[in-house]
Design an enzyme around this catalytic site. Structure first.
Site, PDB file in Angstrom:
ATOM      1  N   ARG A 108       0.343  -8.968  11.143  1.00 23.41           N
ATOM      2  CA  ARG A 108       1.620  -8.307  11.478  1.00 23.41           C
ATOM      3  C   ARG A 108       2.769  -9.307  11.369  1.00 23.41           C
ATOM      4  O   ARG A 108       3.931  -8.903  11.282  1.00 23.41           O
ATOM      5  CB  ARG A 108       1.609  -7.763  12.917  1.00 23.41           C
ATOM      6  CG  ARG A 108       0.565  -6.714  13.275  1.00 23.41           C
ATOM      7  CD  ARG A 108       0.485  -5.594  12.285  1.00 23.41           C
ATOM      8  NE  ARG A 108      -0.549  -5.871  11.301  1.00 23.41           N
ATOM      9  CZ  ARG A 108      -0.634  -5.274  10.112  1.00 23.41           C
ATOM     10  NH1 ARG A 108       0.267  -4.379   9.755  1.00 23.41           N
ATOM     11  NH2 ARG A 108      -1.603  -5.573   9.259  1.00 23.41           N
ATOM     12  N   LYS A 142       0.823  -1.207   0.000  1.00 23.75           N
ATOM     13  CA  LYS A 142       0.000   0.000   0.000  1.00 23.75           C
ATOM     14  C   LYS A 142       0.862   1.266   0.000  1.00 23.75           C
ATOM     15  O   LYS A 142       0.625   2.185  -0.781  1.00 23.75           O
ATOM     16  CB  LYS A 142      -0.905  -0.024   1.224  1.00 23.75           C
ATOM     17  CG  LYS A 142      -1.595   1.296   1.548  1.00 23.75           C
ATOM     18  CD  LYS A 142      -2.431   1.188   2.788  1.00 23.75           C
ATOM     19  CE  LYS A 142      -1.605   1.016   4.032  1.00 23.75           C
ATOM     20  NZ  LYS A 142      -0.824   2.222   4.388  1.00 23.75           N
ATOM     21  N   THR A 143       1.851   1.306   0.896  1.00 21.78           N
ATOM     22  CA  THR A 143       2.708   2.491   0.999  1.00 21.78           C
ATOM     23  C   THR A 143       3.484   2.711  -0.291  1.00 21.78           C
ATOM     24  O   THR A 143       3.668   3.846  -0.736  1.00 21.78           O
ATOM     25  CB  THR A 143       3.688   2.343   2.182  1.00 21.78           C
ATOM     26  OG1 THR A 143       2.941   2.126   3.381  1.00 21.78           O
ATOM     27  CG2 THR A 143       4.535   3.589   2.344  1.00 21.78           C
ATOM     28  N   GLU A 196      -5.107   4.906   4.495  1.00 19.40           N
ATOM     29  CA  GLU A 196      -5.922   4.298   5.555  1.00 19.40           C
ATOM     30  C   GLU A 196      -7.349   4.849   5.525  1.00 19.40           C
ATOM     31  O   GLU A 196      -7.909   5.241   6.559  1.00 19.40           O
ATOM     32  CB  GLU A 196      -5.282   4.558   6.935  1.00 19.40           C
ATOM     33  CG  GLU A 196      -3.852   4.088   7.070  1.00 19.40           C
ATOM     34  CD  GLU A 196      -3.707   2.578   7.172  1.00 19.40           C
ATOM     35  OE1 GLU A 196      -4.718   1.872   6.995  1.00 19.40           O
ATOM     36  OE2 GLU A 196      -2.589   2.107   7.418  1.00 19.40           O
ATOM     37  N   GLN A 239      -9.241  -3.929   7.871  1.00 21.11           N
ATOM     38  CA  GLN A 239      -8.395  -3.372   8.926  1.00 21.11           C
ATOM     39  C   GLN A 239      -9.020  -2.117   9.535  1.00 21.11           C
ATOM     40  O   GLN A 239      -8.321  -1.271  10.087  1.00 21.11           O
ATOM     41  CB  GLN A 239      -7.008  -3.066   8.392  1.00 21.11           C
ATOM     42  CG  GLN A 239      -6.261  -4.298   7.911  1.00 21.11           C
ATOM     43  CD  GLN A 239      -4.828  -4.002   7.516  1.00 21.11           C
ATOM     44  OE1 GLN A 239      -4.007  -3.624   8.323  1.00 21.11           O
ATOM     45  NE2 GLN A 239      -4.533  -4.166   6.230  1.00 21.11           N
TER      46      GLN A 239
END
Length: 749
Positions: free
Chosen positions: A615, A47-48, A233, A263
Site C-alpha cells: 500500500r 490492474k484497474t 480480484e 493478495q
C-alpha cells in the site's frame, strides 16, 4: 459509404489513442478479447487500468454494452471503472452490467425471482439480520446458545452456501453432533427466510446457480446476453462465484480474470485461492499475461515485499519491478508497549509531515485486529491529531438507521418477519413482548405468516384490547404509507413517514449527546435517499434498499477528510498512501493465531502482510512491542517471523535506547511485583536479525531450557512437529508460556 469510413476512422483514432497509454503487456492483455484470459496483476501494476481499457476496447469494437458483464468486489471499484470508461469513450458505458457479484446477481434475481417462489420485492438480510434469524430458529428448536454459539452457526451456514451445499448435503456429510445440529438449524433457517420472502448475502450468489441449473433455457438466455465476462480480484472468489462465472461463460468462453494470488487474503469469507491457481488447468487454452511493473512504490518497498512473498510455496510465478526511485529504507520501530507504539508512530508522522510537506490524509496506520486501534487512538487524541477509523460501526448498521430501514422493508415486503418484529413496537405503541409471543405462536400453530396474523388479530386469543387497538393503528399506518408511495416523490414520502412516526421529536426531547447523534444520523439517511433519487430519477424504494444492503465500509469511505486513516490490513486492499505504518509485527498477532497454526494459515498471513507493505508509495514503517496487553493479560510477544524474512538491505532498525529499556524493565518488574513475583533484570528479548529462525531443536518433556526473555524454565509438554512445533514451558519468574519452538530460541541448560 463516406459516413461509414468517417465513423470507422473516428473509432480507430479513439482506440489507438488510448491503447498508446498502456505498456506493452497491458496492451496485449487488453487486445486479447477472444477466449479465456488470465491477467496476473502484481500490486500497483495497473490492474484497474487494464480492466477499464479492456471494456472500453470492446465497446469501441462495437460490442453492445449490455453484452459485457464486469464483476468487482466493491461498488467503489465498479464506480471508479465506470467513470474512467466514460472519460475514455463517452456515454457508451451507461448500459454496462458492471458491479459487485452480489449487486449484479441481485439484478438477475429481481427479474427471475418468481421462478424460485420469491416476489421481486424480496428483502436482503445483512449479517445482523441473519444472526437474529439463527437465534430465533435455535430458540424454536430448543438448542442452547451456551452449547452452540449463534455466530458459529451463521458462519457455518455461510460457508456451506458458498460451497453451494444444501441442508440435506450438510446433514449427509455430518461427522459430529455439532454438524447435525448445524444442518438442522440450516434447514429451518432456510424455511424462515423463504417464509419472509427474504434472502441473505450468500443467497445472492447461490440462488442464481439454483435458478440456472433448474431452468437450462434461462441459463442459455443469459449466456447469450453476457458474451464477454470480466472478473476483478479473481483471487478472492469463492466456489459459488467461480461456478457462476463458469456457467455464464460456458457458451462463448470469453472469460477474462484479473487478480494476484499474492493478495488472496479472504479465506475466512470463503475465498478459495485454488480458483486462480488452477485457472490454467480449468481452461487449458487460456492466455496468461503477467503485469509485473509496479507504478506505485519505491524500489525499496518492492524489494522488501518481494523478499517476503518468496517464502510462500503456493503461488504463481511473477517478478515485480519498478522504474521508480530507490526511496528511503523501511524502518522497523521497537516499542516498549502499545502505549509507546502509539507515541512512536505519532513522532514519526510529525517528522514525515515536516520533512515531506504532506497532508494528514497521506498517512495510514494498519493493524491486524480492530482491538489494536484503542492505544493508537489514545496517542492521536493526546497529541490533538485528527484521525478517521475505517471499519467501525457502519452507518447502515446503526440502530436508528436499521429501525427506519425496517419500516421501508416492511412497506415493500410485508412478509419480512425480521423487520416486522423490529418495528411492531417501535416507537413504543403498547404492543408488549407477551403479545408478540402470542402472535408468533398463533402463526406457527396455524402455519400462517406473521403479517397475515396481524390482519386477523381479533382471532388471536390472549391479546389485550389495548394491544389489538395498537396493532390495528399500526397496520393502518403501514397501509397509509404504502398507498402514498405512488403519489409522492420518494424523498418526500420518507420525510413524511419519519415525521409521523415522531422519531426525530423523541431524539430532540432526550437532550443527550447520543440522542443528538441519532437525530443527525436519521437526517443523514433522509439526505442519502434524496441524493439517491436525484441521481436516479426513476428509482424505487426497492432499488434504494438494495443499494444500502450491499454497501461496504470502503464504499462509504472517501478519504477526503484531512485526517490520519486507521484501518485493518484486510480493509486496506486496493488502496494506496504515501506513508504507511503497520503496527503489531509480533507472533500471534501478525501472523495472527491462537493455539494452532499451519502452513496454509501462515501463507495467508504472509500475503496479508504483503498487501500492507504494497500500500506504501514512499515510506513504510513497521512496529512491534516487547510488552502488550491481550485478552486482559500482560504478554511478552516475540517479534514476528516476517521481520526475520524481510531482513536485509534497505531495512533499518530503531531499537529502544538504554534509558528506555531500563524504564521498560522497571514497568515489567512493577507489574510482576503486583502479582507477588520476583523478577530478575530483563535481557534484550529481540533475537538477532543476523540469524535464521531456529529450525531444529531437540526438546523433551522435563528438560530445562534458557529463553532470552523469560530466563530458565522447564518444558512441560511438546506439541506438533516441524515449523509448527510448540512447547509449553514453566518459567521461574514468568509462569507458564506457550512458545513456537522455531522462533523461541530455546537453549537446553
Amino acid at each position: 459509404m463516406k459516413n461509414f469510413l468517417h465513423y470507422t476512422r473516428f473509432f480507430y483514432v479513439v482506440i489507438m489513442k488510448f491503447l498508446q497509454e498502456l505498456n506493452p503487456v497491458q496492451r496485449q492483455a487488453v487486445e486479447a478479447i477472444d477466449g479465456p484470459v488470465m491477467v496476473i496483476a502484481g500490486a500497483g501494476s495497473g490492474k484497474t487500468r487494464v480492466l477499464t481499457y479492456r471494456v472500453a476496447y470492446l465497446l469501441t469494437l462495437g460490442v453492445p454494452p449490455e453484452q459485457i458483464l464486469a464483476l468487482t468486489f466493491t461498488n467503489k471499484a465498479a464506480n471508479e471503472m465506470k467513470t474512467r470508461i466514460q472519460a475514455l469513450i463517452g456515454n457508451e458505458a451507461r448500459n454496462l452490467w458492471m458491479g459487485t457479484f452480489h449487486s449484479m446477481f441481485a439484478r438477475v434475481l429481481r427479474k427471475e425471482s418468481m421462478l424460485l417462489q420469491y416476489t421481486r420485492s424480496f428483502s436482503i438480510y445483512d449479517s445482523d439480520d441473519s444472526l437474529s434469524v439463527v437465534k430465533r430458529v435455535m430458540e424454536k428448536l430448543n438448542i442452547s446458545t451456551q452449547m452452540l454459539h449463534p455466530h458459529i452457526v451463521r458462519s457455518r451456514i455461510s460457508v456451506a452456501k458458498n460451497q453451494y451445499l444444501t441442508p440435506a448435503q450438510v446433514a449427509q456429510e455430518a461427522r459430529e453432533t455439532i454438524d447435525n445440529l448445524v444442518a438442522e438449524i440450516y434447514k429451518e433457517y432456510e424455511r424462515q427466510l423463504n417464509e419472509s420472502n427474504a434472502m441473505d448475502f450468500d443467497d445472492l450468489l447461490v440462488k442464481p446457480i439454483v435458478l440456472f441449473q433448474r431452468y437450462p433455457a434461462l441459463l442459455e438466455k443469459y449466456q447469450h446476453r453476457f458474451r464477454y465476462i470480466l472478473v476483478d480480484e479473481f483471487q478472492d472468489t469463492n466456489p459459488a462465484q467461480y461456478r457462476m462465472v463458469q456457467l455464464l461463460g460456458a457458451r462463448y468462453r470469453n472469460i477474462a480474470v484479473v487478480g494476484d494470488d499474492a493478495q488472496s487474503i479472504y479465506s475466512f469469507r470463503g475465498a478459495d485461492i485454488q480458483n486462480i491457481l488452477n485457472f490454467e488447468k480449468d481452461y487449458s487454452d487460456c492466455r496468461v499475461f503477467r503485469l509485473e511493473q509496479n507504478y506505485r512504490s519505491t524500489k525499496t518497498i518492492i524489494s522488501v515485499a518481494d523478499r517476503l512473498i518468496r517464502y510462500n510455496v503456493h503461488q504463481l510465478k511473477k517478478e515485480l519491478w519498478t522504474d521508480n526511485a530507490e526511496g528511503d529504507p523501511v524502518t522497523v520501530l521497537e516499542c516498549s508497549d502499545e502505549k509507546d507504539e502509539g507515541v512512536q508512530i505519532v513522532r514519526a508522522i510529525q517528522k514525515e509531515l515536516h520533512r515531506r510537506k504532506l497532508d494528514l490524509k497521506d498517512f495510514v496506520v494498519l493493524y491486524r485486529t480492530n482491538a489494536q486501534s484503542r492505544a493508537l487512538e489514545d496517542a492521536f487524541r493526546r497529541n490533538g491529531i485528527p484521525y478517521e477509523i475505517v471499519g467501525g460501526i457502519r452507518f447502515y448498521e446503526r440502530k436508528e438507521i436499521k429501525d427506519l430501514l425496517a419500516y421501508f422493508r416492511v412497506l415493500t415486503n410485508p412478509y419480512d418477519e425480521e423487520s416486522l418484529l423490529r418495528i411492531i413496537n417501535y416507537p413504543p405503541r403498547g404492543i408488549g413482548d407477551a403479545s408478540v409471543e402470542h402472535i408468533r405462536r398463533f402463526a406457527e400453530k396455524h402455519s400462517l405468516k406473521l403479517y397475515d396474523v396481524l390482519c386477523q388479530i381479533d382471532s388471536v386469543p390472549d391479546i389485550t384490547d389495548r394491544a389489538k387497538q395498537s396493532i390495528t393503528l399500526f397496520l393502518s399506518f403501514l397501509k397509509k404509507y404504502d398507498g402514498l408511495r405512488t403519489s409522492m416523490s420518494l424523498s418526500e414520502w420518507a420525510r413524511a413517514l419519519v415525521d409521523e412516526l415522531g422519531i426525530l421529536k423523541i431524539f430532540k426531547e432526550e437532550q443527550t449527546l447520543e440522542a443528538r447523534n441519532r437525530w443527525e444520523n436519521v437526517q443523514e439517511l433522509l439526505s442519502a435517499l434524496s441524493e439517491y433519487t436525484h441521481d436516479n430519477p426513476n428509482t424505487t424504494l426497492e432499488d434504494f434498499l438494495e443499494e444500502v444492503a450491499l454497501v461496504s465500509d470502503i464504499d462509504t469511505w472517501e478519504g477526503r477528510r484531512n485526517a490520519i486513516t486507521l484501518m485493518t490490513l484486510h480493509a486496506s486492499k486496493g488502496l494506496e498512501f504515501p506513508v504507511v505504518f503497520i503496527a503489531g509485527l509480533e507472533e500471534g498477532l501478525l501472523p495472527f493465531y491462537t493455539s494452532t497454526v499451519d502452513t496454509f494459515d501462515i501463507e495467508e498471513e504472509r500475503r496479508l502482510f504483503y498487501v500492507g507493505i504494497t500500500r506504501a508509495e514512499l515510506k513504510l514503517y513497521l512496529t512491534y512491542t516487547r510488552l502488550r496487553y491481550r485478552y486482559g493479560d500482560v504478554t511478552y510477544p516475540q517479534h514476528s517471523r516476517f521481520l526475520s524474512e524481510i531482513h536485509g538491505e534497505r531495512v533499518e532498525y530503531r531499537r529502544l535506547s538504554h534509558v528506555q529499556r531500563k524504564g521498560f524493565q522497571n514497568v515489567v518488574q512493577q507489574k510482576h511485583a503486583q502479582q507477588g513475583r520476583n523478577i530478575f533484570e530483563c535481557v534484550d528479548p529481540i533475537p538477532s536479525y543476523e540469524h535464521e529462525p531456529q529450525r531444529a531443536v531437540t526438546l523433551k518433556r522435563g528438560v530445562c531450557v534458557q529463553h532470552d526473555v523469560f530466563g530458565v524454565g522447564k518444558v512441560l509438554a511438546i506439541d506438533g512437529k516441524g515449523e509448527s512445533q510448540k512447547a509449553i514451558v514453566e518459567f521461574e519468574h514468568f509462569g507458564r508460556k506457550q512458545l513456537l519452538v522455531r522462533y523461541a530460541n530455546l537453549k537446553p541448560v
